[in-house]
Design a protein around this motif. Sequence first.
Motif, mmCIF file in Angstrom:
data_model
loop_
_atom_site.group_PDB
_atom_site.id
_atom_site.type_symbol
_atom_site.label_atom_id
_atom_site.label_comp_id
_atom_site.label_asym_id
_atom_site.label_seq_id
_atom_site.Cartn_x
_atom_site.Cartn_y
_atom_site.Cartn_z
ATOM 1 N N GLY A 90 9.329 -1.139 -8.709
ATOM 2 C CA GLY A 90 8.052 -2.068 -9.017
ATOM 3 C C GLY A 90 6.963 -1.763 -8.312
ATOM 4 O O GLY A 90 6.865 -0.894 -7.627
ATOM 5 N N LEU A 91 5.963 -2.767 -8.506
ATOM 6 C CA LEU A 91 4.670 -2.571 -7.862
ATOM 7 C C LEU A 91 4.925 -3.176 -6.564
ATOM 8 O O LEU A 91 5.355 -4.444 -6.360
ATOM 9 C CB LEU A 91 3.561 -3.572 -8.493
ATOM 10 N N VAL A 92 4.432 -2.388 -5.278
ATOM 11 C CA VAL A 92 4.798 -2.696 -4.004
ATOM 12 C C VAL A 92 3.437 -2.820 -3.393
ATOM 13 O O VAL A 92 2.520 -1.955 -3.366
ATOM 14 C CB VAL A 92 5.508 -1.506 -3.286
ATOM 15 N N TYR A 93 2.886 -3.910 -2.652
ATOM 16 C CA TYR A 93 1.691 -4.477 -2.452
ATOM 17 C C TYR A 93 1.707 -4.410 -0.706
ATOM 18 O O TYR A 93 2.430 -4.961 -0.327
ATOM 19 C CB TYR A 93 1.204 -5.680 -2.970
ATOM 20 N N ILE A 94 0.825 -3.946 -0.267
ATOM 21 C CA ILE A 94 0.323 -4.017 1.097
ATOM 22 C C ILE A 94 -0.856 -4.816 1.203
ATOM 23 O O ILE A 94 -2.128 -4.590 0.827
ATOM 24 C CB ILE A 94 0.031 -2.828 1.800
ATOM 25 N N PRO A 95 -0.603 -6.336 1.413
ATOM 26 C CA PRO A 95 -1.957 -7.194 1.417
ATOM 27 C C PRO A 95 -2.766 -7.111 2.385
ATOM 28 O O PRO A 95 -2.801 -6.303 3.395
ATOM 29 C CB PRO A 95 -1.068 -8.430 1.214
ATOM 30 N N ALA A 96 -3.845 -7.979 2.392
ATOM 31 C CA ALA A 96 -5.163 -8.229 3.314
ATOM 32 C C ALA A 96 -4.334 -8.299 4.640
ATOM 33 O O ALA A 96 -3.470 -9.116 4.502
ATOM 34 C CB ALA A 96 -5.934 -9.178 2.895
ATOM 35 N N ASN A 97 -5.093 -7.850 5.511
ATOM 36 C CA ASN A 97 -4.903 -7.983 7.063
ATOM 37 C C ASN A 97 -3.537 -7.295 7.597
ATOM 38 O O ASN A 97 -3.279 -7.500 8.592
ATOM 39 C CB ASN A 97 -4.956 -9.526 7.355
ATOM 40 N N TYR A 98 -2.992 -6.419 6.738
ATOM 41 C CA TYR A 98 -1.722 -5.697 7.175
ATOM 42 C C TYR A 98 -1.938 -4.203 7.030
ATOM 43 O O TYR A 98 -2.534 -3.680 6.113
ATOM 44 C CB TYR A 98 -0.505 -6.345 6.391
ATOM 45 N N THR A 99 -1.395 -3.528 7.733
ATOM 46 C CA THR A 99 -1.371 -2.173 7.661
ATOM 47 C C THR A 99 0.019 -1.224 7.515
ATOM 48 O O THR A 99 1.044 -1.573 8.255
ATOM 49 C CB THR A 99 -1.891 -1.525 9.048
ATOM 50 N N LEU A 100 0.056 -0.242 6.449
ATOM 51 C CA LEU A 100 1.400 0.248 6.646
ATOM 52 C C LEU A 100 0.861 1.829 7.220
ATOM 53 O O LEU A 100 -0.069 2.409 6.759
ATOM 54 C CB LEU A 100 1.645 0.663 5.037
ATOM 55 N N THR A 101 1.821 2.243 8.142
ATOM 56 C CA THR A 101 1.703 3.435 8.876
ATOM 57 C C THR A 101 2.645 4.160 8.356
ATOM 58 O O THR A 101 3.916 4.037 8.633
ATOM 59 C CB THR A 101 1.430 3.154 10.290
ATOM 60 N N ILE A 102 2.288 5.443 7.935
ATOM 61 C CA ILE A 102 3.293 6.503 7.550
ATOM 62 C C ILE A 102 3.401 7.852 8.321
ATOM 63 O O ILE A 102 2.456 8.360 8.562
ATOM 64 C CB ILE A 102 3.347 6.898 5.784
ATOM 65 N N GLU A 103 4.681 8.004 8.999
ATOM 66 C CA GLU A 103 4.738 9.227 9.972
ATOM 67 C C GLU A 103 4.671 10.491 8.997
ATOM 68 O O GLU A 103 5.027 10.618 7.989
ATOM 69 C CB GLU A 103 6.049 9.093 10.486
ATOM 70 N N GLU A 123 -4.018 -3.294 -1.025
ATOM 71 C CA GLU A 123 -5.226 -4.342 -1.627
ATOM 72 C C GLU A 123 -6.133 -4.335 -0.757
ATOM 73 O O GLU A 123 -6.361 -3.776 0.587
ATOM 74 C CB GLU A 123 -4.370 -5.711 -1.685
ATOM 75 N N LYS A 124 -7.300 -5.071 -1.000
ATOM 76 C CA LYS A 124 -8.573 -5.273 -0.372
ATOM 77 C C LYS A 124 -8.285 -5.752 1.383
ATOM 78 O O LYS A 124 -7.409 -6.645 1.121
ATOM 79 C CB LYS A 124 -9.410 -6.271 -1.022
ATOM 80 N N ARG A 125 -8.600 -5.204 2.245
ATOM 81 C CA ARG A 125 -8.570 -5.566 3.559
ATOM 82 C C ARG A 125 -7.061 -4.932 4.118
ATOM 83 O O ARG A 125 -7.117 -5.318 5.126
ATOM 84 C CB ARG A 125 -8.743 -7.094 3.984
ATOM 85 N N GLY A 126 -6.374 -4.453 3.023
ATOM 86 C CA GLY A 126 -5.071 -4.011 3.720
ATOM 87 C C GLY A 126 -5.518 -2.398 4.174
ATOM 88 O O GLY A 126 -6.574 -2.122 3.642
#
Length: 567
Positions: A151-164, A190-193
Amino acid sequence: MKTVKHLLTMLLLLSGLAAVIVACKKNPDEPTPVIKPTPKTTIASVDPATAPVGSTIAITGTNFSTDPGSNTITIGGVTATVVSATDTRLVVVVPAGATSGPVSVTAGGQTAQAPGTFTVSLPAVKPVKEVSGTTFANLNWKKDTIYLLRGLVYIPANYTLTIEAGTIIKGAGPERDPTSTNHAGALIIEKRGKLIAQGTATQPIVFTSAKAVGQRNYGDWGGLVLIGKAPVNQLGTTLYPNGIRGTVETYGEPLDNSGTLQYVRIEYAGAVQPTTPVTRLSGLSLYGVGSGTVIDHIQVSYSGSDGFSWFGGSANLKNLFSYRSFDDDWSVDWGYVGNVQFGVALRDPDVADQSGSNGFEVENFTPTETADVTAVVLVNGLTQNAPVFANVSNFAFNTTPTANNTAKGTGGYQSGIYLRRNSAISIYNSIVYGYPVGLTLDGSGAGLTSGTIDLKGVVVANVLTPVVGVGGISADQATAYFTVAGRSNQIVQTSDMASLLLNGANFSLTAPNFLPQVLSPLLGSGTTGGKLTNSFFTQVAYRGAFGSDNWTSGWINIDPQNKDYDR
């Protein structure tokens, strides 16, 4: 008398023999000489005797060279790299392409073979972690795990996804949406993510289909989406398209930073989403992404929609490869004002979208507008698409192009460059090759007379019709604009194609090579100055995406169908 002479001769012989024996007799005070045997290269063991490609193994034995480069090691007939060396121990890497077989070492002019057979094993299958919904936390995805988007996976505002670097992310189809709304898997920042996805040339980050080898196809999953706070020319209440939640709002932060994407492959995206009307995400979609974001070395392959899409924003991108996309390669909308340099698109001439496939498709405002509209200043302050693209190569048909394609029951090809709806784009030092139409100018013609459309150093080759005018632009106006001497544009007729001296493998769908031949007129004939003086642009003298540097080397994959991503 004869007897006496014979006796004297015998005495002389015996005396000589005695002298020789005395002379050869060893001096008891001298040491006994030691004859050293010739050193022999041997292999005593290989540890482990079973290992996958890329792992290290230790070879013990005798008479190895302490200089790693002076030892030649083969595993199953393939030469291996020596990591370290002593005279009795070598550590080597199991090379790519190695098969199970003997291990041999050549050192000091001698070759030894290990007893037994070394077995090249498959790596262990990586564990799979399913991801869905919204995660309100900073995340770190590692290459020892496969991540499955449901499904739709969201990284929201103020959070960071780091991928090796080296990590594999798979997108599931709509049937695996945990919300039962039939959304294909997609990753949305998303914005600010922020997304920090820094692959390398040797370990790219890969977004791909969740299907098995041999079963992958266009549009297996959704795609990768970045959303920023740079301006767009839409009202703040405008909903994001393609089923993405939220509205564009009214931000004006052109320097906004959505993270870093480097050495990333995106394969088999572009699934149909359950929206009204039905829509599809592109391989990489950028909504209002700002220039603080770093994006380079991105390959989109087998997208079921567009390869790359810009919806407003001011992001700057380099080194892009759109490979066998279904619809357009470079789609621009919503007032995008960023810069792009070094992009290549290679099409499958048997596959096109029913809406009509273009290299560039550049438009403005809303899809309901059918022609140029009066420029309006919206709340975000932008009125037109005004990006700058430089050194882009669009390759479709190598043979005579056809407007309608029925080979696989899909759609047809349109233009290498299709500009409409008040777009104010600049395209420099680029190539369009093998489209029914080279350039379509659709609108009132205001952009031509005002100079807001700027096409210079563009080569249109192997097309049925070089330039077309639509709406308020006549064919003569369009042609006069494109061919005026000061623009250094060029139309190359089909009969003169060989004069471009393209690479012999330029159109290969199995092993493409885009570097022009050394005497190609594309090298050293590019335009300079103007908007190209922007510090973002690398100053090069050639037209098209390549000079002598093959920036696709090492990290792209033109056969993702047969890549085993599970290990």
